[in-house]
Design a protein around this motif. Structure first.
Motif, mmCIF file in Angstrom:
data_model
loop_
_atom_site.group_PDB
_atom_site.id
_atom_site.type_symbol
_atom_site.label_atom_id
_atom_site.label_comp_id
_atom_site.label_asym_id
_atom_site.label_seq_id
_atom_site.Cartn_x
_atom_site.Cartn_y
_atom_site.Cartn_z
ATOM 1 N N VAL A 111 0.850 -1.185 0.000
ATOM 2 C CA VAL A 111 0.000 0.000 0.000
ATOM 3 C C VAL A 111 0.889 1.239 0.000
ATOM 4 C CG1 VAL A 111 -1.798 1.287 1.210
ATOM 5 C CG2 VAL A 111 -1.809 -1.213 1.258
ATOM 6 N N PRO A 112 1.022 1.924 -1.140
ATOM 7 C CA PRO A 112 1.721 3.215 -1.139
ATOM 8 C C PRO A 112 0.851 4.246 -0.410
ATOM 9 C CG PRO A 112 1.524 2.300 -3.366
ATOM 10 C CD PRO A 112 0.570 1.564 -2.487
ATOM 11 N N SER A 113 1.346 4.736 0.704
ATOM 12 C CA SER A 113 0.522 5.570 1.578
ATOM 13 C C SER A 113 0.989 7.025 1.539
ATOM 14 C CB SER A 113 0.591 5.040 3.013
ATOM 15 O OG SER A 113 0.171 3.688 3.064
ATOM 16 N N PRO A 114 0.090 7.950 1.219
ATOM 17 C CA PRO A 114 0.496 9.347 1.023
ATOM 18 C C PRO A 114 0.423 10.212 2.273
ATOM 19 C CG PRO A 114 -1.282 8.657 -0.494
ATOM 20 C CD PRO A 114 -1.226 7.688 0.651
ATOM 21 N N SER A 115 1.080 11.357 2.142
ATOM 22 C CA SER A 115 0.962 12.469 3.090
ATOM 23 C C SER A 115 0.857 13.750 2.282
ATOM 24 C CB SER A 115 2.173 12.553 4.016
ATOM 25 O OG SER A 115 2.279 11.445 4.860
ATOM 26 N N GLY A 116 0.155 14.719 2.848
ATOM 27 C CA GLY A 116 0.046 16.010 2.175
ATOM 28 C C GLY A 116 -0.142 17.130 3.178
ATOM 29 N N ALA A 117 0.360 18.306 2.837
ATOM 30 C CA ALA A 117 0.133 19.497 3.653
ATOM 31 C C ALA A 117 -1.245 20.062 3.318
ATOM 32 C CB ALA A 117 1.216 20.535 3.389
ATOM 33 N N ILE A 118 -1.955 20.499 4.340
ATOM 34 C CA ILE A 118 -3.317 21.024 4.171
ATOM 35 C C ILE A 118 -3.254 22.477 3.691
ATOM 36 C CG2 ILE A 118 -5.514 21.436 5.328
ATOM 37 C CD1 ILE A 118 -4.705 18.467 4.969
ATOM 38 N N VAL A 119 -4.113 22.833 2.763
ATOM 39 C CA VAL A 119 -4.020 24.135 2.108
ATOM 40 C C VAL A 119 -4.200 25.287 3.095
ATOM 41 C CG1 VAL A 119 -6.472 24.338 1.473
ATOM 42 C CG2 VAL A 119 -4.703 25.381 0.004
ATOM 43 N N ASN A 120 -5.017 25.116 4.136
ATOM 44 C CA ASN A 120 -5.198 26.165 5.141
ATOM 45 C C ASN A 120 -4.457 25.813 6.432
ATOM 46 O OD1 ASN A 120 -6.905 24.075 5.895
ATOM 47 N ND2 ASN A 120 -8.527 25.436 6.664
ATOM 48 N N ALA A 121 -3.312 25.161 6.295
ATOM 49 C CA ALA A 121 -2.525 24.772 7.460
ATOM 50 C C ALA A 121 -2.233 25.988 8.343
ATOM 51 C CB ALA A 121 -1.217 24.122 7.022
ATOM 52 N N PRO A 122 -2.483 25.897 9.660
ATOM 53 C CA PRO A 122 -2.181 27.026 10.547
ATOM 54 C C PRO A 122 -0.696 27.402 10.541
ATOM 55 C CG PRO A 122 -3.564 25.396 11.653
ATOM 56 C CD PRO A 122 -3.102 24.777 10.373
ATOM 57 N N LYS A 123 0.155 26.393 10.297
ATOM 58 C CA LYS A 123 1.605 26.618 10.288
ATOM 59 C C LYS A 123 2.160 26.159 8.928
ATOM 60 C CE LYS A 123 1.028 27.420 14.734
ATOM 61 N NZ LYS A 123 1.023 28.795 15.298
ATOM 62 N N PRO A 124 1.952 26.938 7.889
ATOM 63 C CA PRO A 124 2.268 26.466 6.530
ATOM 64 C C PRO A 124 3.750 26.191 6.284
ATOM 65 C CG PRO A 124 1.697 28.796 6.521
ATOM 66 C CD PRO A 124 1.359 28.291 7.879
ATOM 67 N N ASN A 125 4.628 27.001 6.863
ATOM 68 C CA ASN A 125 6.052 26.767 6.645
ATOM 69 C C ASN A 125 6.527 25.525 7.393
ATOM 70 O OD1 ASN A 125 6.902 29.167 5.006
ATOM 71 N ND2 ASN A 125 6.014 30.223 6.764
ATOM 72 N N ALA A 126 6.005 25.312 8.596
ATOM 73 C CA ALA A 126 6.334 24.101 9.337
ATOM 74 C C ALA A 126 5.778 22.876 8.616
ATOM 75 C CB ALA A 126 5.782 24.180 10.764
ATOM 76 N N ALA A 127 4.612 23.018 7.994
ATOM 77 C CA ALA A 127 4.029 21.914 7.224
ATOM 78 C C ALA A 127 4.933 21.541 6.053
ATOM 79 C CB ALA A 127 2.639 22.292 6.730
ATOM 80 N N LYS A 128 5.421 22.534 5.324
ATOM 81 C CA LYS A 128 6.331 22.263 4.211
ATOM 82 C C LYS A 128 7.621 21.620 4.710
ATOM 83 C CE LYS A 128 4.670 26.150 1.400
ATOM 84 N NZ LYS A 128 5.043 27.473 0.824
ATOM 85 N N LEU A 129 8.127 22.113 5.834
ATOM 86 C CA LEU A 129 9.352 21.547 6.397
ATOM 87 C C LEU A 129 9.149 20.089 6.786
ATOM 88 C CD1 LEU A 129 12.276 22.193 7.259
ATOM 89 C CD2 LEU A 129 11.365 22.791 9.527
ATOM 90 N N PHE A 130 7.982 19.767 7.331
ATOM 91 C CA PHE A 130 7.693 18.380 7.712
ATOM 92 C C PHE A 130 7.597 17.494 6.474
ATOM 93 C CE2 PHE A 130 5.011 14.930 9.509
ATOM 94 C CZ PHE A 130 5.820 14.599 10.588
ATOM 95 N N MET A 131 7.061 18.005 5.397
ATOM 96 C CA MET A 131 7.022 17.245 4.147
ATOM 97 C C MET A 131 8.434 17.004 3.614
ATOM 98 S SD MET A 131 3.907 16.374 3.495
ATOM 99 C CE MET A 131 4.138 15.784 1.814
ATOM 100 N N GLU A 132 9.315 17.982 3.746
ATOM 101 C CA GLU A 132 10.714 17.779 3.361
ATOM 102 C C GLU A 132 11.345 16.697 4.241
ATOM 103 O OE1 GLU A 132 12.266 18.897 0.832
ATOM 104 O OE2 GLU A 132 11.143 20.656 0.169
ATOM 105 N N PHE A 133 11.037 16.735 5.520
ATOM 106 C CA PHE A 133 11.585 15.751 6.455
ATOM 107 C C PHE A 133 11.134 14.342 6.094
ATOM 108 C CE2 PHE A 133 10.885 13.339 10.453
ATOM 109 C CZ PHE A 133 12.211 13.174 10.832
ATOM 110 N N MET A 134 9.840 14.169 5.805
ATOM 111 C CA MET A 134 9.326 12.831 5.528
ATOM 112 C C MET A 134 9.823 12.262 4.206
ATOM 113 S SD MET A 134 5.496 12.398 7.067
ATOM 114 C CE MET A 134 4.704 13.674 6.138
#
Length: 354
Positions: free
Chosen positions: A271-294
């Motif tokens: 099962v290829p399992s996805p992750s995505g940042a939410i468009v109205n994320a309260p912390k958008p830069n931290a969300a992008k950073l977490f996507m880079e981390f993962m």
């Protein structure tokens, strides 16, 4: 991080504290590529992110949160771990209430992401680190960059090796309808676990609805998460785990539990399992950073310690697992998941009464 310009001249003890904090964060940033450094600086001003996840079990999920903070000091990761369907329900409740709490969402149900993308609720952000992932992860990601694969999950059978011999154990999914396995099976629920939903789609495709009737006659113990059978087998309540995660099973066995994986002859579910940042994320830069981390190597090194498959070629597969190219892998198509998941959930409830 203390903003000296706003606070004026600091006293001696406060200045000493700032000098202690700042170098450690700067030292962490020195090890990052430029694209991560820029996001890290912005994420520090936000201070935290919230991650809704149904992919890994609780312990490795918390380990991922700690590893993120260790790499990016000063940015806290709030881990909210449930089953994939419950995580999606929570995200949906947030949307209905018009509140934004989740920054990054992870699930084992691919259809969650095709739906969220169609609704315009995923941030169009493709991590730079994603370019260095293994081919299977890159190929299954959204071509428009709205979500990435952050977990290549394998699901199979497992047995209590002290009570079921290799010779006596089931060799295929099909064999689970044999009456000899009555009151001996444990499985999750497609209404809660995306992985179980993926498996149910493929079982219906291969063996028809009668397969589930035969399985029901064997009275399996039905939990929620695909990982619940690990606990059930450890307790000795049941002897064979059905659609059980490789990672959680190997991790449990490494702690001395008598569990052994069985690779079904009619296919190991991937099962290829996805992750995505939410468009109205309260912390958008931290969300992008977490996507880079993962999508980077530090994440794969962390989850490998819990026997999850590596997403990076420079990080070896977990100990005790078989190489992916040796396996007969089966995976439903994104179209199947999108169009058939609701049907198999209803079939399951009609058949098993839960």
């Amino acid at each position: 991080m203390i903003d000296i310009s706003r606070r004026g001249v600091l006293g001696g003890s406060a200045a000493l504290a700032a000098a202690t904090i700042l170098p450690s964060r700067n030292a962490a940033a020195q090890d990052m590529p430029a694209h991560e450094q820029a996001l890290y600086q912005a994420a520090q001003r936000e201070g935290e992110l919230t991650w809704y996840t149904g992919q890994l079990q609780a312990e490795p999920s918390e380990a991922v949160g700690r590893a993120f903070v260790a790499r990016y000091p000063g940015v806290r990761c709030n881990v909210v771990r449930t089953t994939s369907q419950v995580a999606f329900q929570r995200l949906s409740q947030d949307a209905r209430a018009r509140v934004a709490q989740c920054d990054v969402f992870s699930s084992t149900d691919y259809s969650h992401f095709t739906f969220l993308k169609g609704e315009g609720r995923l941030m169009p952000y493709k991590p730079v680190n994603a370019a260095g992932m293994v081919k299977g992860a890159r190929d299954a990601a959204d071509p428009d960059g709205h979500f990435q694969i952050t977990y290549l999950a394998l699901y199979m059978l497992a047995r209590r090796s002290d009570r079921v011999t290799e010779a006596d154990a089931p060799k295929s999914w099909r064999e689970l309808t044999d009456p000899k396995w009555r009151d001996k099976l444990a499985v999750g629920h497609p209404g809660f676990s995306g992985a179980i939903g993926n498996w149910a789609i493929l079982m219906r495709q291969a063996y028809g609805v009668d397969y589930f009737k035969g399985l029901e006659r064997n009275r399996p113990q039905i939990g929620r998460s695909a990982g619940d059978p690990v606990t059930t087998l450890n307790s000795g309540e049941r002897l064979v785990g059905v659609c059980i995660p490789s990672a959680a099973t190997l991790f449990s066995a490494s702690r001395g539990n008598p569990l052994t994986l069985i690779y079904p002859s009619d296919g190991t579910l991937m099962v290829p399992s996805p992750s995505g940042a939410i468009v109205n994320a309260p912390k958008p830069n931290a969300a992008k950073l977490f996507m880079e981390f993962m999508t980077g190597p530090a994440y794969s090194r962390t989850i490998r310690e819990y026997y999850a498959e590596s997403l990076r070629p420079e990080v070896p597969p977990p100990e005790g697992s078989r190489p992916l190219d040796e396996l007969n892998l089966i995976t439903p198509t994104p179209r199947q998941i999108e169009t058939e998941m609701t049907d198999v959930k209803e079939l399951w409830r009609d058949t098993f009464g839960v």
